[in-house]
Design a protein around this motif. Structure first.
Motif, PDB file in Angstrom:
ATOM      1  N   GLU A  32      39.486  72.712  44.390  1.00  0.00           N
ATOM      2  CA  GLU A  32      40.554  72.803  45.397  1.00  0.00           C
ATOM      3  C   GLU A  32      40.155  72.038  46.656  1.00  0.00           C
ATOM      4  N   ASP A  35      40.204  68.233  46.072  1.00  0.00           N
ATOM      5  CA  ASP A  35      41.554  67.661  46.022  1.00  0.00           C
ATOM      6  C   ASP A  35      42.147  67.522  47.419  1.00  0.00           C
ATOM      7  N   LYS A  36      41.901  68.505  48.287  1.00  0.00           N
ATOM      8  CA  LYS A  36      42.445  68.438  49.644  1.00  0.00           C
ATOM      9  C   LYS A  36      41.802  67.316  50.453  1.00  0.00           C
ATOM     10  N   TYR A  39      43.015  63.965  49.005  1.00  0.00           N
ATOM     11  CA  TYR A  39      44.384  63.676  49.418  1.00  0.00           C
ATOM     12  C   TYR A  39      44.430  63.187  50.860  1.00  0.00           C
ATOM     13  N   ASN A 179      52.348  71.608  47.935  1.00  0.00           N
ATOM     14  CA  ASN A 179      51.831  70.773  49.019  1.00  0.00           C
ATOM     15  C   ASN A 179      52.982  70.243  49.870  1.00  0.00           C
ATOM     16  N   HIS A 185      49.926  71.885  44.383  1.00  0.00           N
ATOM     17  CA  HIS A 185      48.654  71.222  44.661  1.00  0.00           C
ATOM     18  C   HIS A 185      47.893  70.944  43.369  1.00  0.00           C
TER      19      HIS A 185
END
Length: 325
Positions: A32, A35-36, A39, A179, A185
Motif C-alpha cells: 500500500e 503504491d502511494k 503514484y 483514489n 487504490h
C-alpha cells in the motif's frame, strides 16, 4: 525553467494498526505504501492522473515493527510514450538505534491518463547520475523478462477442477477504497491479494507464513465503488519451506452474473516458526491435470525469474535537487 520532480519520499512511523497478528507489518501494508509513493512520483512527473499497470520483482527481506521510522522513496527511472517506470525502495529503522534496514525494493509501471480516461504522452525522463543510469538499464531488462513471463501465463487455465488448498474472499468495494480518480487504490488491491494468499499458505502449513517474493501484480481493469470483489487464492507449488500461491482478483456489478479479471499475482510464502526460522512444509502433490499443469507453470516461472538475479538491485540514495524537465 521546469520544476518537475523525479522523486518522492514519504516518511512516517509504523503505527500499531499497521501490524498484523504476528507482530510485524506484513507485505500487503508495505505494498500500500509503495503504491502511494509510486503514484505521487508518477503524477508529479506527468502532471496527470496515473493508473498502476504493474508492480513486480518484489523481495521482502525483513519485517517492520510498530514504532519504526519508515521511508518509502520513489524515483523515476524510465519513460515510454505514455508509461512511467518508478523504482520504490522501502527502508526502516528504530529511532533509538538509527541503523537503516532496506526492507524491499521493486519496480512499478504507471500509465498517465487524460481527462477522458485515455493514455496520454508523458515528458521524457533522461538519467542524470550513476544510480538512475543503472536503474534505467535495469528497467529495460525487467521489461524483457516481464514479457517472457506474460507469454508463459497466456495458456494457463484456472477452473474449479482442482484439489489444491484454496480460499475465496468476497466483499463490496467501499467509498473509502478509492483514489482521486474514483478507482480502487492499486495498493489496496495488492493488500487484499496478500491477505488471501497468506490465508492459503497458513492453512497449508498449519502455522505462520510470511511473504518473501511477489512475482508481479498485473492490473487489467479498474475496480469501482460498489463492485463485487472476489479474491481467489490457490496453492500451485511447494518446495521445502516455500509455498507458491496464485491469486486472482475479479470484480463487477453485484447484480450481474459475470465477474471480470482485474488483477493477478503469484506470491511465494515461507513457513516460519515462532522464532522466525524457516520450517519445511508438507509437499503439495497435484493429481488432477490442471493442478499438474500449474505446478509445471510455477517451475517454469522460477527459471525465468532467475534472470532477474543477474542484475543486482541498488538501494536508492537521496536524489539531488535538480531540474530534469
Amino acid at each position: 525553467m521546469s520544476t518537475r520532480s523525479d522523486s518522492v519520499t514519504l516518511r512516517f512511523l509504523a503505527a500499531p494498526m499497521d501490524v498484523n497478528t504476528h507482530g510485524y507489518v506484513d507485505g500487503g501494508k508495505i505494498l500500500e505504501w509503495i503504491d502511494k509513493a509510486g503514484y505521487a512520483c508518477a503524477a508529479g512527473w506527468s502532471g496527470r492522473y496515473a493508473v498502476t499497470g504493474y508492480v513486480g520483482n518484489i523481495r521482502f527481506s525483513s519485517g517492520i515493527a510498530a514504532g519504526n521510522m519508515v521511508e518509502v522513496e520513489a524515483r523515476m527511472v524510465y519513460t515510454g510514450r505514455t508509461s512511467m517506470q518508478v523504482v520504490c525502495t522501502v527502508s526502516s529503522y528504530n529511532p533509538q538505534k538509527p541503523e537503516r534496514i532496506v526492507n524491499t525494493q521493486c519496480l512499478l509501471v504507471f500509465v498517465a491518463m487524460d481527462s477522458e480516461g485515455r493514455p496520454t504522452p508523458v515528458p521524457e525522463f533522461v538519467p542524470y547520475d550513476d544510480w538512475s543510469r543503472i536503474e534505467h538499464e535495469r528497467a529495460l531488462t525487467l521489461t524483457g523478462v516481464r514479457k517472457e513471463i506474460e507469454k508463459a501465463m497466456v495458456d494457463q487455465v484456472y477452473t474449479d477442477a482442482t484439489e489444491a488448498c484454496r480460499e475465496t474472499l468476497r466483499f463490496l468495494a467501499a467509498p473509502t477504497d478509492v483514489n482521486w480518480g474514483g478507482k480502487v487504490h492499486g495498493g489496496y488491491v495488492m493488500h487484499w491479494i496478500m491477505k488471501a494468499g497468506q490465508l492459503v499458505a497458513e492453512r497449508w502449513s498449519h502455522g505462520r507464513a510470511e511473504a518473501v517474493y511477489a512475482g508481479g501484480f498485473r492490473f487489467y481493469r479498474p475496480i469501482l465503488i460498489g463492485d463485487l470483489i472476489e479474491v481467489d487464492a490457490r496453492m500451485i507449488y511447494s518446495s521445502g519451506s516455500e509455498m507458491h500461491v496464485s491469486v486472482w482478483v475479479r470484480s463487477g456489478d453485484p447484480r450481474g452474473r459475470d465477474l471480470l479479471t482485474a488483477t493477478h499475482c503469484i506470491i511465494v510464502f515461507s513457513a516460519r516458526n515462532d522464532d522466525g526460522d524457516d520450517v519445511v512444509v508438507r509437499p503439495w502433490i497435484p493429481r488432477l491435470p490442471e493442478d499438474r499443469a500449474l505446478e509445471r507453470h510455477a517451475v517454469d516461472l522460477i527459471e525465468i525469474r532467475k534472470k532477474l538475479l543477474r542484475t543486482k538491485p541498488h538501494q536508492a540514495e537521496t536524489a539531488p535537487e535538480t531540474d530534469n524537465g
